[in-house]
Design an enzyme around this catalytic site. Structure first.
Site, PDB file in Angstrom:
ATOM      1  N   PHE A 138      61.376 -37.486  28.095  1.00 27.80           N
ATOM      2  CA  PHE A 138      61.223 -38.942  28.175  1.00 27.80           C
ATOM      3  C   PHE A 138      61.686 -39.549  26.855  1.00 27.80           C
ATOM      4  CE2 PHE A 138      59.053 -42.966  27.472  1.00 27.80           C
ATOM      5  CZ  PHE A 138      59.451 -43.649  28.620  1.00 27.80           C
ATOM      6  N   ASP A 223      63.194 -36.351  18.963  1.00 23.89           N
ATOM      7  CA  ASP A 223      62.500 -37.582  19.337  1.00 23.89           C
ATOM      8  C   ASP A 223      61.029 -37.362  19.007  1.00 23.89           C
ATOM      9  OD1 ASP A 223      61.018 -39.557  20.576  1.00 23.89           O
ATOM     10  OD2 ASP A 223      62.138 -39.520  22.455  1.00 23.89           O
ATOM     11  N   LYS A 252      55.595 -45.199  17.716  1.00 26.51           N
ATOM     12  CA  LYS A 252      54.170 -45.218  18.067  1.00 26.51           C
ATOM     13  C   LYS A 252      53.189 -45.321  16.888  1.00 26.51           C
ATOM     14  CE  LYS A 252      54.275 -43.690  22.798  1.00 26.51           C
ATOM     15  NZ  LYS A 252      55.478 -43.054  23.360  1.00 26.51           N
TER      16      LYS A 252
HETATM   17  C1  LIG Z   1      56.705 -43.541  24.057  1.00 24.94           C
HETATM   18  C2  LIG Z   1      57.946 -42.757  23.871  1.00 24.94           C
HETATM   19  C3  LIG Z   1      59.203 -43.381  23.785  1.00 24.94           C
HETATM   20  C4  LIG Z   1      59.375 -44.870  23.995  1.00 24.94           C
HETATM   21  O1  LIG Z   1      58.753 -45.604  23.015  1.00 24.94           O
HETATM   22  P1  LIG Z   1      58.576 -47.212  23.229  1.00 24.94           P
HETATM   23  O2  LIG Z   1      57.954 -47.668  21.957  1.00 24.94           O
HETATM   24  O3  LIG Z   1      57.713 -47.387  24.424  1.00 24.94           O
HETATM   25  O4  LIG Z   1      59.927 -47.756  23.441  1.00 24.94           O
HETATM   26  C5  LIG Z   1      60.297 -42.596  23.528  1.00 24.94           C
HETATM   27  N1  LIG Z   1      60.191 -41.260  23.377  1.00 24.94           N
HETATM   28  C6  LIG Z   1      59.005 -40.632  23.456  1.00 24.94           C
HETATM   29  C7  LIG Z   1      58.942 -39.163  23.240  1.00 24.94           C
HETATM   30  C8  LIG Z   1      57.848 -41.350  23.726  1.00 24.94           C
HETATM   31  O5  LIG Z   1      56.682 -40.722  23.840  1.00 24.94           O
END
Ligand SMILES: *Cc1c(COP(=O)(O)O)cnc(C)c1O
Length: 399
Positions: A138, A223, A252
């Site tokens: 994701f 990521d 986050k």
């Molecule tokens: C939450 C998340 C995203 C997206 O972050 P947003 O701040 O909602 O755009 C991307 N990659 C990972 C691994 C995530 O957990």
């Protein structure tokens, strides 16, 4: 104060219904405990890994309010002392050379993707633009990051999606190797697939991918939007594998509750994105930076990372004693597990009614508690979780 019914009606009437919300109202909070609608909640989710220092941490509130009184916004046309300070702290803490500030995880991944493609373009020409990501990953909700997300369920409605992504199987080096044809400029992966179900990568796999990428001059992007900023007991989770990364995206937890994302790159990539090639109006906003500085100060304190691992171990031990809890996956304070015969969404829903906020990821329950959660809060939360699971099992048995 409006009652819950009014709040719910107003929200559902005027906000696009893109979220399926729990019937829970949150009005205030401190540490890992929140209040709303006359109820108290232990929070095992941190607003999806955001509130690393818990709700309204004293030091964070002080830093943010002081900055709000001093300078709220000034644009990236000018120099801002807090932005420079945060950039230095972040580079020093992570070992990276340079950072770009943005506002969210998806935006950080967009930046990482742009950086990798520009590197490929500068060095090899415009044929080298493909990025390999993993199945079940994701990476965000923008069209490009949806395209990068390796789950078919996310490739719907918003056609056309972007070309330039290929998907390989996690923990299968051959699959990554095969995907890495001559057009590939980068491999991007999560150290632990978060939304995908709290599935950590194998160290052996990551090491092989890292070596292979280095050999082929393919950039390795982690990521770290969910796994970063001490969540797994290291500053970034990829450090758990003993490899180095070329680019890392973060968000986050970084702002401690304010929207902030960052793209970090190693030495040698610091000039790939030059003047005019990338930008964002709010990126590195002074108030957000002041909050992030406080987050970094705290997580870099001596013993903090160890405390994350200790709390993680403590929670694992408690969870393993709950009847029906299966294998506990994850690292540090990012944990996921299935409960035998219990639907994760039903469990999260009932837990919320019982006073515990807990996340799900596919059919797993997912825990991302504030990194500062106390033993007492853990004990209280585990008690509610145990009662909730038993309640669901009894219901199932009586059907
Ligand atoms: C939450 C998340 C995203 C997206 O972050 P947003 O701040 O909602 O755009 C991307 N990659 C990972 C691994 C995530 O957990």
């Amino acid at each position: 104060m409006a009652d819950f019914k009014t709040v719910k009606e107003k929200t559902d009437k005027y906000i696009m219904n893109t979220y399926s919300r729990f019937d829970v109202e949150i009005e205030s909070g401190k540490g890992a405990t929140a209040q709303g609608g006359g109820k108290s909640f232990v929070d095992f989710g941190s607003g999806i890994g955001v509130n690393a220092l818990g709700y309204c941490d004293d030091g964070w509130v002080k830093a943010v309010t002081a900055q709000a009184k001093k300078l709220s916004h000034c644009s990236n046309l000018y120099y801002s002392p807090v932005q420079g300070e945060l950039a230095q702290m972040l580079c020093k803490a992570s070992g990276f050379e340079r950072v770009f500030f943005c506002n969210s995880g998806a935006e950080a991944n967009e930046g990482a993707i742009k950086l990798a493609r520009k590197y490929g373009f500068d060095k090899y020409g415009k044929e080298r633009t493909t990025i390999v990501t993993l199945k079940n990953s994701f990476h965000g909700r923008t069209v490009t990051t949806l395209s990068a997300t390796g789950q078919d369920a996310f490739h719907n409605y918003f056609f056309p999606f972007n070309d330039g992504f290929k998907f390989a199987q996690a923990n299968d080096f051959e699959s990554v190797r095969k995907a890495c044809t001559g057009d590939v400029c980068a491999v991007m992966m999560e150290a632990i697939q978060g939304e995908g179900g709290v599935l950590p990568l194998d160290t052996g796999f990551v090491k092989k991918v890292a070596d292979f990428c280095k050999e082929r001059d393919i950039l390795l992007i982690f990521d770290e939007v969910q796994t970063g900023i001490a969540r797994t007991g290291k500053f970034f989770a990829y450090e758990n594998f003993g490899v180095s990364a070329d680019i890392v995206s973060s968000a986050k937890a970084l702002g401690g509750g304010l929207p902030m994302g960052a793209v970090l790159c190693r030495k040698g990539l610091e000039n790939v994105l030059g003047s005019g090639s990338h930008g964002t109006t709010f990126g590195g906003n002074p108030i957000v930076c002041a909050g992030a500085i406080e987050v970094l100060k705290r997580v870099m304190q001596k013993g903090f990372l160890e405390s994350v691992n200790e709390k993680g171990d403590y929670i694992r031990e408690k969870l393993s004693k709950i009847d029906g809890v299966g294998k506990i996956r994850g690292m540090g304070l990012m944990l996921g597990f299935e409960v035998d015969g219990v639907d994760s969404n039903k469990a999260a829903d009932l837990a919320a009614q019982n006073g515990l906020l807990i996340l799900t990821a596919k059919n797993s329950l997912r825990m991302l508690p504030p990194l500062v959660i106390t033993r007492e809060e853990i004990d209280r939360g585990i008690k509610i979780l145990t009662d909730t699971i038993n309640e669901l099992k009894n219901k199932g048995a009586n059907q």
